[in-house]
Motif scaffolding. Structure first.
Motif, PDB file in Angstrom:
ATOM      1  N   ILE A 265      -9.725   9.339  -8.112  1.00 54.67           N
ATOM      2  CA  ILE A 265     -10.600   8.255  -7.667  1.00 54.67           C
ATOM      3  C   ILE A 265     -11.974   8.866  -7.422  1.00 54.67           C
ATOM      4  O   ILE A 265     -12.104   9.812  -6.636  1.00 54.67           O
ATOM      5  CB  ILE A 265     -10.056   7.582  -6.399  1.00 54.67           C
ATOM      6  N   LEU A 266     -12.981   8.329  -8.128  1.00 52.46           N
ATOM      7  CA  LEU A 266     -14.328   8.880  -8.066  1.00 52.46           C
ATOM      8  C   LEU A 266     -15.274   7.909  -7.378  1.00 52.46           C
ATOM      9  O   LEU A 266     -15.119   6.685  -7.491  1.00 52.46           O
ATOM     10  CB  LEU A 266     -14.860   9.175  -9.475  1.00 52.46           C
ATOM     11  N   ASP A 267     -16.252   8.453  -6.685  1.00 50.67           N
ATOM     12  CA  ASP A 267     -17.321   7.642  -6.121  1.00 50.67           C
ATOM     13  C   ASP A 267     -18.153   7.066  -7.260  1.00 50.67           C
ATOM     14  O   ASP A 267     -18.527   7.782  -8.197  1.00 50.67           O
ATOM     15  CB  ASP A 267     -18.187   8.494  -5.190  1.00 50.67           C
ATOM     16  N   GLY A 268     -18.434   5.764  -7.197  1.00 56.36           N
ATOM     17  CA  GLY A 268     -19.140   5.108  -8.295  1.00 56.36           C
ATOM     18  C   GLY A 268     -20.573   5.567  -8.466  1.00 56.36           C
ATOM     19  O   GLY A 268     -21.145   5.406  -9.551  1.00 56.36           O
ATOM     20  N   THR A 269     -21.176   6.150  -7.445  1.00 56.25           N
ATOM     21  CA  THR A 269     -22.572   6.580  -7.532  1.00 56.25           C
ATOM     22  C   THR A 269     -22.695   8.042  -7.934  1.00 56.25           C
ATOM     23  O   THR A 269     -23.428   8.391  -8.858  1.00 56.25           O
ATOM     24  CB  THR A 269     -23.269   6.355  -6.183  1.00 56.25           C
ATOM     25  N   THR A 270     -21.920   8.901  -7.270  1.00 58.82           N
ATOM     26  CA  THR A 270     -22.059  10.349  -7.514  1.00 58.82           C
ATOM     27  C   THR A 270     -21.081  10.880  -8.539  1.00 58.82           C
ATOM     28  O   THR A 270     -21.223  12.023  -8.996  1.00 58.82           O
ATOM     29  CB  THR A 270     -21.861  11.104  -6.198  1.00 58.82           C
ATOM     30  N   GLN A 271     -20.053  10.088  -8.890  1.00 57.25           N
ATOM     31  CA  GLN A 271     -18.997  10.516  -9.814  1.00 57.25           C
ATOM     32  C   GLN A 271     -18.277  11.762  -9.302  1.00 57.25           C
ATOM     33  O   GLN A 271     -17.801  12.584 -10.079  1.00 57.25           O
ATOM     34  CB  GLN A 271     -19.558  10.757 -11.224  1.00 57.25           C
ATOM     35  N   ARG A 272     -18.185  11.885  -7.993  1.00 57.71           N
ATOM     36  CA  ARG A 272     -17.445  12.984  -7.390  1.00 57.71           C
ATOM     37  C   ARG A 272     -16.093  12.485  -6.879  1.00 57.71           C
ATOM     38  O   ARG A 272     -15.930  11.308  -6.549  1.00 57.71           O
ATOM     39  CB  ARG A 272     -18.237  13.610  -6.234  1.00 57.71           C
ATOM     40  N   VAL A 273     -15.140  13.397  -6.796  1.00 55.23           N
ATOM     41  CA  VAL A 273     -13.776  13.043  -6.432  1.00 55.23           C
ATOM     42  C   VAL A 273     -13.711  12.655  -4.957  1.00 55.23           C
ATOM     43  O   VAL A 273     -14.179  13.398  -4.086  1.00 55.23           O
ATOM     44  CB  VAL A 273     -12.824  14.225  -6.709  1.00 55.23           C
ATOM     45  N   THR A 274     -13.139  11.491  -4.690  1.00 57.26           N
ATOM     46  CA  THR A 274     -12.870  11.080  -3.312  1.00 57.26           C
ATOM     47  C   THR A 274     -11.387  11.172  -2.974  1.00 57.26           C
ATOM     48  O   THR A 274     -11.024  11.310  -1.814  1.00 57.26           O
ATOM     49  CB  THR A 274     -13.346   9.638  -3.069  1.00 57.26           C
ATOM     50  N   GLU A 275     -10.532  11.105  -3.993  1.00 62.57           N
ATOM     51  CA  GLU A 275      -9.092  11.214  -3.774  1.00 62.57           C
ATOM     52  C   GLU A 275      -8.439  11.634  -5.078  1.00 62.57           C
ATOM     53  O   GLU A 275      -8.900  11.265  -6.169  1.00 62.57           O
ATOM     54  CB  GLU A 275      -8.520   9.884  -3.286  1.00 62.57           C
ATOM     55  N   ALA A 276      -7.359  12.410  -4.981  1.00 64.15           N
ATOM     56  CA  ALA A 276      -6.652  12.887  -6.179  1.00 64.15           C
ATOM     57  C   ALA A 276      -5.183  13.058  -5.853  1.00 64.15           C
ATOM     58  O   ALA A 276      -4.823  13.434  -4.727  1.00 64.15           O
ATOM     59  CB  ALA A 276      -7.249  14.207  -6.667  1.00 64.15           C
ATOM     60  N   ASN A 277      -4.312  12.758  -6.819  1.00 66.20           N
ATOM     61  CA  ASN A 277      -2.886  12.965  -6.601  1.00 66.20           C
ATOM     62  C   ASN A 277      -2.536  14.433  -6.868  1.00 66.20           C
ATOM     63  O   ASN A 277      -3.362  15.197  -7.381  1.00 66.20           O
ATOM     64  CB  ASN A 277      -2.065  12.002  -7.473  1.00 66.20           C
ATOM     65  N   PRO A 278      -1.318  14.888  -6.502  1.00 66.95           N
ATOM     66  CA  PRO A 278      -0.962  16.301  -6.657  1.00 66.95           C
ATOM     67  C   PRO A 278      -1.129  16.822  -8.083  1.00 66.95           C
ATOM     68  O   PRO A 278      -1.551  17.967  -8.291  1.00 66.95           O
ATOM     69  CB  PRO A 278       0.500  16.350  -6.211  1.00 66.95           C
ATOM     70  N   ALA A 279      -0.790  15.986  -9.091  1.00 71.24           N
ATOM     71  CA  ALA A 279      -0.940  16.441 -10.477  1.00 71.24           C
ATOM     72  C   ALA A 279      -2.401  16.713 -10.809  1.00 71.24           C
ATOM     73  O   ALA A 279      -2.727  17.637 -11.566  1.00 71.24           O
ATOM     74  CB  ALA A 279      -0.358  15.403 -11.439  1.00 71.24           C
TER      75      ALA A 279
ATOM     76  N   GLU B 292       0.836  -1.204   0.000  1.00 69.60           N
ATOM     77  CA  GLU B 292       0.000   0.000   0.000  1.00 69.60           C
ATOM     78  C   GLU B 292       0.869   1.251   0.000  1.00 69.60           C
ATOM     79  O   GLU B 292       0.568   2.224  -0.700  1.00 69.60           O
ATOM     80  CB  GLU B 292      -0.906   0.002   1.232  1.00 69.60           C
ATOM     81  N   THR B 293       1.979   1.221   0.763  1.00 74.07           N
ATOM     82  CA  THR B 293       2.885   2.375   0.785  1.00 74.07           C
ATOM     83  C   THR B 293       3.499   2.611  -0.579  1.00 74.07           C
ATOM     84  O   THR B 293       3.593   3.753  -1.048  1.00 74.07           O
ATOM     85  CB  THR B 293       3.993   2.143   1.828  1.00 74.07           C
ATOM     86  N   ARG B 294       3.921   1.507  -1.256  1.00 76.76           N
ATOM     87  CA  ARG B 294       4.520   1.672  -2.588  1.00 76.76           C
ATOM     88  C   ARG B 294       3.517   2.231  -3.577  1.00 76.76           C
ATOM     89  O   ARG B 294       3.833   3.155  -4.341  1.00 76.76           O
ATOM     90  CB  ARG B 294       5.055   0.319  -3.076  1.00 76.76           C
ATOM     91  N   TYR B 295       2.300   1.685  -3.589  1.00 79.82           N
ATOM     92  CA  TYR B 295       1.301   2.170  -4.535  1.00 79.82           C
ATOM     93  C   TYR B 295       0.843   3.585  -4.185  1.00 79.82           C
ATOM     94  O   TYR B 295       0.550   4.386  -5.072  1.00 79.82           O
ATOM     95  CB  TYR B 295       0.108   1.213  -4.577  1.00 79.82           C
ATOM     96  N   ARG B 296       0.806   3.908  -2.875  1.00 82.57           N
ATOM     97  CA  ARG B 296       0.467   5.265  -2.478  1.00 82.57           C
ATOM     98  C   ARG B 296       1.539   6.244  -2.948  1.00 82.57           C
ATOM     99  O   ARG B 296       1.227   7.330  -3.441  1.00 82.57           O
ATOM    100  CB  ARG B 296       0.321   5.316  -0.956  1.00 82.57           C
ATOM    101  N   LEU B 297       2.814   5.850  -2.813  1.00 77.84           N
ATOM    102  CA  LEU B 297       3.907   6.695  -3.286  1.00 77.84           C
ATOM    103  C   LEU B 297       3.852   6.857  -4.804  1.00 77.84           C
ATOM    104  O   LEU B 297       4.051   7.954  -5.340  1.00 77.84           O
ATOM    105  CB  LEU B 297       5.244   6.091  -2.864  1.00 77.84           C
ATOM    106  N   LEU B 298       3.577   5.759  -5.517  1.00 78.32           N
ATOM    107  CA  LEU B 298       3.441   5.832  -6.968  1.00 78.32           C
ATOM    108  C   LEU B 298       2.277   6.731  -7.356  1.00 78.32           C
ATOM    109  O   LEU B 298       2.368   7.526  -8.300  1.00 78.32           O
ATOM    110  CB  LEU B 298       3.246   4.425  -7.529  1.00 78.32           C
ATOM    111  N   PHE B 299       1.183   6.624  -6.627  1.00 74.62           N
ATOM    112  CA  PHE B 299       0.008   7.462  -6.881  1.00 74.62           C
ATOM    113  C   PHE B 299       0.343   8.935  -6.696  1.00 74.62           C
ATOM    114  O   PHE B 299      -0.044   9.788  -7.506  1.00 74.62           O
ATOM    115  CB  PHE B 299      -1.113   7.031  -5.928  1.00 74.62           C
TER     116      PHE B 299
END
Length: 473
Positions: A169-183, A153-160
């Motif tokens: 990463i979007l919520d499947g129902t509302t299509q709103r952002v739940t998480e986003a990387n700095p870019a 999880e740490t490696r993939y989080r760092l890669l993310f």
């Protein structure tokens, strides 16, 4: 411990054989001790256990305390001395087996009869120990698996977080952002921290939003969908959007990747974008070259100096095609950059495609990109500043520092001529100073005729070329 309330009525009169059978059935190992703690009889609940203690026959007639491990002897003393009618508390004792190994046994004692005899009940703890060992191994295995999951999880989080491409990463129902990387956060403009909870369509132009929504719907139903082109609302940059789904804790989520249409482009903050635009528009030339000295990009001023119209004409070409009066000059400059990291005010010449030659001054720096050096050159046209006034026919003489800068840029014979001129001028100036500006005396000191001295004075523009003091006139 609670005993039977009416043992005489319920148990009745038991003979010795019945009592022995009951004791053997109640324990894995049963010992009968006399008042002195000497083993008088031994019973095992199974043949396998009896085989484990193959030397049990030698126990008879020995003190029980001599058949256990040394660390367990205080417990044996406590059990034999504190045998209560209702039985003592259970204690863990390491009983020595036939091969000398310690076997964990849980013992309890109770008095029997009126002669001070004691019956010892033992329970084999090895099945429990094996079960506990398996439990410990399973727990350790779970800890290792959990540690590997945390590391993954740490490696993939760092890669993310380090990905140059925007990932949401979007919520499947509302299509709103739940998480986003700095870019991806930078795409949300002046308030990137408020990206969470906002719809992805907010960063897109209105005409491209339906295509992205159709992509998300297709991915939700079919599990996949083709990448769709779109445009960002800020700057209207062309991008390509791909999406996939995954489930977490029973909920559906979208993983959305936004790739710039140009494979080499990345989403930059507005300030960095403005800086790049300024560099492209400045009147001084700016060039970026790779570790092999080939041009990666160049601004419009550089193209004007080398008389070309398009950046595509210079991309991938060696810089020494246009820079330097000699072929070796660019290699000398790149070597200096590799060794020291930067160069300031390096004088050189820029050659145009149609014969135009421009005297330039270069400042350069080395930066690391992808583990390899990358060179940036700021090139300024200084031809007007270095050009001598047109009204004088005097040939300028270079200083020692200027001659040093010419090494690698001009042939050796030209360097020798320049050096000779510099030394000759210095000698004439010294002779004139020593003679009090008497040209006849200076010519004699230098071993020249007066006419030759006058020619050199005109050549170097030294002194007043009129009548010498003391001459007729």
């Amino acid at each position: 411990m609670k005993s039977f309330s009416t043992p005489r009525k319920t148990v009745g009169d038991l003979d010795a054989d019945a009592a022995a059978a009951l004791i053997s059935a109640a324990a894995d190992i049963a010992l009968i001790l006399d008042a002195e703690g000497i083993i008088r009889d031994v019973a095992f609940s199974s043949a396998e256990l009896a085989a484990e203690f193959v030397a049990h026959g030698s126990w008879l007639g020995q003190p029980w305390i001599e058949t256990v491990a040394r660390d367990s002897r205080p417990k044996v003393e406590e059990l034999t001395q504190g045998a209560a009618p209702q039985g003592s508390r259970w204690r863990h004792v390491n009983q020595l087996s036939g091969d000398g190994n310690s076997v964990p046994i849980l013992y309890s004692t109770a008095p029997i009869g009126k002669a001070g005899r004691i019956v010892v009940f033992g329970r084999d703890l090895r099945p429990v120990s094996r079960l506990q060992q398996r439990l410990v191994e399973v727990q350790q295995s779970m800890e290792r698996d959990y540690s590997r999951l945390r590391q993954a999880e740490t490696r993939y989080r760092l890669l993310f977080q380090m990905s140059p491409d925007p990932v949401l990463i979007l919520d499947g129902t509302t299509q709103r952002v739940t998480e986003a990387n700095p870019a991806a956060l930078r795409l949300f403009g002046k308030e990137p921290r408020r990206a969470v909870g906002r719809p992805i369509t907010e960063i897109l132009t209105p005409d491209t939003r339906p295509a992205v929504q159709a992509l998300l719907a297709a991915v939700r139903t079919a599990g996949r969908g083709d990448d769709v082109p779109a445009r960002l609302a800020e700057g209207e940059a062309e991008v390509s959007i791909s999406a996939s789904t995954f489930r977490q804790e029973g909920a559906l989520f979208y993983l959305v990747r936004i790739a710039m249409s140009d494979p080499g482009a990345v989403a930059l903050p507005p300030a960095k974008t403005q800086l790049l635009k300024l560099i492209d528009a400045v009147p001084d030339a700016f060039v970026v070259a790779g570790p092999d000295g080939r041009i990666v990009t160049a601004n419009a001023a550089f193209l004007d100096m080398i008389e070309l119209a398009s950046e595509d004409q210079v991309r991938g070409e060696p810089l020494d095609r246009w820079l330097g009066a000699q072929d070796v000059e660019t290699e000398v400059l790149l070597g200096h950059l590799r060794n020291r990291g930067s160069v300031r005010l390096y004088s050189s010449t820029l050659r145009g495609e149609h014969g135009l030659r421009t005297e330039v001054e270069i400042s350069a720096v080395t930066v690391m990109s992808g583990g390899k050096p990358c060179f940036g050159f700021s090139i300024r046209d200084v031809g007007a500043r270095l050009r001598p006034p047109p009204s004088t026919g005097i040939r300028p003489t270079r200083s020692v520092e200027q001659l040093t800068e010419l090494i690698g840029r001009v042939p050796l014979k030209d360097l020798v001529r320049e050096a000779t001129d510099a030394i000759e001028r210095l000698c004439i100036e010294a002779a004139l100073e020593l003679s009090g500006d008497n040209r006849a005396a200076a010519a004699e000191m230098l071993g020249l005729s007066r006419q030759s001295l006058y020619v050199k004075l005109r050549r170097y523009g030294l002194g007043d070329l009129g009548a010498e003091p003391g001459e007729a006139g």
